[in-house]
Design a protein around this motif. Structure first.
Motif, mmCIF file in Angstrom:
data_model
loop_
_atom_site.group_PDB
_atom_site.id
_atom_site.type_symbol
_atom_site.label_atom_id
_atom_site.label_comp_id
_atom_site.label_asym_id
_atom_site.label_seq_id
_atom_site.Cartn_x
_atom_site.Cartn_y
_atom_site.Cartn_z
ATOM 1 N N HIS A 24 15.068 -11.263 -5.701
ATOM 2 C CA HIS A 24 14.647 -9.950 -5.217
ATOM 3 C C HIS A 24 15.818 -9.082 -4.746
ATOM 4 N N LYS A 25 17.040 -9.675 -4.702
ATOM 5 C CA LYS A 25 18.252 -8.920 -4.363
ATOM 6 C C LYS A 25 18.168 -8.269 -2.975
ATOM 7 N N LEU A 26 17.651 -9.001 -2.005
ATOM 8 C CA LEU A 26 17.524 -8.486 -0.647
ATOM 9 C C LEU A 26 18.712 -8.929 0.197
ATOM 10 N N ASP A 27 19.042 -8.140 1.197
ATOM 11 C CA ASP A 27 20.122 -8.434 2.127
ATOM 12 C C ASP A 27 19.508 -8.865 3.453
ATOM 13 N N PRO A 28 19.802 -10.079 3.930
ATOM 14 C CA PRO A 28 19.166 -10.544 5.175
ATOM 15 C C PRO A 28 19.491 -9.672 6.382
ATOM 16 N N ALA A 29 20.577 -8.894 6.329
ATOM 17 C CA ALA A 29 20.944 -8.029 7.445
ATOM 18 C C ALA A 29 20.357 -6.626 7.327
ATOM 19 N N ALA A 30 19.596 -6.366 6.269
ATOM 20 C CA ALA A 30 19.028 -5.024 6.069
ATOM 21 C C ALA A 30 18.066 -4.684 7.200
ATOM 22 N N ASP A 31 18.043 -3.419 7.569
ATOM 23 C CA ASP A 31 17.243 -3.000 8.726
ATOM 24 C C ASP A 31 16.083 -2.097 8.330
ATOM 25 N N ALA A 32 15.765 -2.027 7.045
ATOM 26 C CA ALA A 32 14.702 -1.136 6.586
ATOM 27 C C ALA A 32 13.337 -1.669 7.013
ATOM 28 N N ALA A 33 12.450 -0.768 7.422
ATOM 29 C CA ALA A 33 11.087 -1.145 7.790
ATOM 30 C C ALA A 33 10.262 -1.369 6.522
ATOM 31 N N PRO A 34 9.173 -2.133 6.618
ATOM 32 C CA PRO A 34 8.315 -2.317 5.443
ATOM 33 C C PRO A 34 7.807 -0.980 4.908
ATOM 34 N N HIS A 35 7.726 -0.873 3.600
ATOM 35 C CA HIS A 35 7.161 0.328 2.980
ATOM 36 C C HIS A 35 5.689 0.447 3.369
ATOM 37 N N ARG A 36 5.237 1.660 3.605
ATOM 38 C CA ARG A 36 3.844 1.876 3.998
ATOM 39 C C ARG A 36 3.158 2.795 2.993
ATOM 40 N N LEU A 37 1.961 2.401 2.606
ATOM 41 C CA LEU A 37 1.195 3.186 1.651
ATOM 42 C C LEU A 37 0.559 4.389 2.330
ATOM 43 N N GLY A 38 0.294 5.397 1.534
ATOM 44 C CA GLY A 38 -0.462 6.541 2.023
ATOM 45 C C GLY A 38 -1.938 6.194 2.131
ATOM 46 N N GLU A 39 -2.696 7.054 2.773
ATOM 47 C CA GLU A 39 -4.124 6.782 3.003
ATOM 48 C C GLU A 39 -4.894 6.603 1.692
ATOM 49 N N ALA A 40 -4.584 7.421 0.679
ATOM 50 C CA ALA A 40 -5.299 7.311 -0.594
ATOM 51 C C ALA A 40 -5.006 5.966 -1.267
ATOM 52 N N GLU A 41 -3.732 5.549 -1.242
ATOM 53 C CA GLU A 41 -3.377 4.253 -1.829
ATOM 54 C C GLU A 41 -4.034 3.108 -1.069
ATOM 55 N N LEU A 42 -4.015 3.196 0.264
ATOM 56 C CA LEU A 42 -4.637 2.145 1.073
ATOM 57 C C LEU A 42 -6.128 2.062 0.788
ATOM 58 N N ARG A 43 -6.769 3.197 0.615
ATOM 59 C CA ARG A 43 -8.197 3.207 0.293
ATOM 60 C C ARG A 43 -8.457 2.513 -1.034
ATOM 61 N N ASP A 44 -7.581 2.718 -2.005
ATOM 62 C CA ASP A 44 -7.730 2.037 -3.300
ATOM 63 C C ASP A 44 -7.612 0.518 -3.136
ATOM 64 N N HIS A 45 -6.671 0.077 -2.298
ATOM 65 C CA HIS A 45 -6.504 -1.355 -2.071
ATOM 66 C C HIS A 45 -7.732 -1.942 -1.373
ATOM 67 N N ARG A 46 -8.292 -1.188 -0.431
ATOM 68 C CA ARG A 46 -9.505 -1.652 0.251
ATOM 69 C C ARG A 46 -10.670 -1.759 -0.727
ATOM 70 N N ASP A 47 -10.829 -0.729 -1.555
ATOM 71 C CA ASP A 47 -11.936 -0.732 -2.518
ATOM 72 C C ASP A 47 -11.824 -1.909 -3.480
ATOM 73 N N ALA A 48 -10.587 -2.258 -3.847
ATOM 74 C CA ALA A 48 -10.379 -3.356 -4.792
ATOM 75 C C ALA A 48 -10.756 -4.708 -4.199
ATOM 76 N N MET A 49 -10.759 -4.812 -2.878
ATOM 77 C CA MET A 49 -11.143 -6.074 -2.232
ATOM 78 C C MET A 49 -12.634 -6.352 -2.376
ATOM 79 N N GLY A 50 -13.428 -5.290 -2.581
ATOM 80 C CA GLY A 50 -14.849 -5.447 -2.819
ATOM 81 C C GLY A 50 -15.581 -6.158 -1.690
ATOM 82 N N PRO A 51 -16.513 -7.064 -2.042
ATOM 83 C CA PRO A 51 -17.338 -7.735 -1.027
ATOM 84 C C PRO A 51 -16.534 -8.581 -0.043
ATOM 85 N N LEU A 52 -15.332 -9.012 -0.427
ATOM 86 C CA LEU A 52 -14.554 -9.879 0.459
ATOM 87 C C LEU A 52 -14.244 -9.177 1.778
#
Length: 322
Positions: free
Chosen positions: A41-69
């Protein structure tokens, strides 16, 4: 001139690099994950970047894909948070992409957890942030704990994350259940209790998802906790991942008619037509409380016909004369 003390991030990065330079990855699952993080993945253990965060529309798509679970998991998320939330932990349900789609946490701790990225919409797959509870669980398909400096990124070395995979009714990896804490005083003994509570919650979610997938089937518990869905003809129409592993069931074998009794009652002689009829009559009489007239009506035959069958097979007897 006095020698300066290396910063914590630099010390952690040096430890990671020393581990990767040795043959430890060949013996350690943790070191193997560190190697994936560094080399693949070519990551640097000393990197200080925060996790990428999805926008509300993208997050809604991920929620919808989970379905009944997502719906099925809510009671178990509540119960798990009640067990661990008082110790400063949050509970996350992530999808198969490593994106938390639901969470439980104390409002007083929300700003801290949001800052760490332990929040819905953050991306915790291993390719983005290296070794971590959610992402590494998705790769290794097993319950695990990534405790503090076991994380690949030095910036996450204050976190303790325990995760368990969630398997759907088709034995496919559907997501990850995670309990995370950033408390420095989290005792090892409590981490063990978290693992037990987490495993129980994951099993509950999988069982509820399985039942929802087969609403018209009878759910049978196999010997080691696996679940089978059995239709009215005693044929297996579904099996959980645990049942497939326990009973050696492949997708191909489940694709052909498979009587549940043949699978669960090993060593039993092949049943005859007379045996099958005897079982039907016995069940009908039991449901009718031994009333022959009611049993005959339920079977769609006359009372006289049922009496003839009972006379022919003395082993089947009504519980009372009628």
């Amino acid at each position: 001139m006095a020698r300066s003390t290396p910063r914590p991030a630099a010390r952690h990065a040096a430890r990671v690099e020393a581990t990767l330079a040795s043959n430890a990855p060949a013996r350690s699952a943790l070191a193997a994950s560190w190697r994936r993080s560094s080399e693949h993945h070519k990551l640097d253990p000393a990197a200080d970047a925060a996790p990428h965060r999805l926008g509300e529309a993208e997050l809604r798509d991920h929620r919808d894909a989970m379905g009944p679970l997502l719906h099925a998991a809510r009671p178990s998320l509540d119960r798990l948070y009640q067990a661990v939330g008082g110790s400063g932990c949050c509970v996350l349900l992530a999808d198969s992409n490593g994106v938390p789609v639901d969470r439980r946490g104390a409002s007083v701790d929300d700003p801290v957890f949001r800052g760490w990225g332990l929040w819905t919409g953050a991306v915790w797959d291993e390719s983005s942030v290296g070794t971590n509870g959610i992402g590494t669980c998705l790769i290794e398909h097993r319950p695990l704990t990534i405790h503090r400096d076991q994380h690949f990124l030095a910036k996450n070395a204050s976190l303790s994350c325990s995760a368990a995979p969630i398997w759907d009714h088709d034995a496919k990896l559907a997501g990850v259940l995670d309990v995370s804490s950033c408390r420095a005083d989290l005792a090892d003994g409590f981490v063990d209790l978290i693992r037990l509570a987490l495993a129980d919650a994951a099993r509950r979610i999988e069982a509820e998802v399985f039942r929802l997938a087969f609403p018209d089937a009878r759910i049978v518990l196999a010997e080691n906790g696996g679940l089978l869905a059995v239709d009215r003809d005693d044929l297996i129409v579904g099996a959980s991942r645990a049942a497939r592993q326990e009973l050696g069931l492949t997708a191909e074998r489940l694709g052909t008619p498979l009587p549940a009794r043949d699978l669960l009652e090993t060593g039993r002689a092949c049943e005859s037509l007379d045996h099958a009829e005897r079982a039907v009559l016995t069940r009908a009489l039991a449901r009718a409380g031994g009333n022959v007239s009611a049993a005959a009506a339920a079977l769609g035959i006359s009372r006289a016909t049922l009496h003839r069958k009972l006379k022919r097979d003395p082993s089947v007897r009504p519980s009372r004369a009628n």
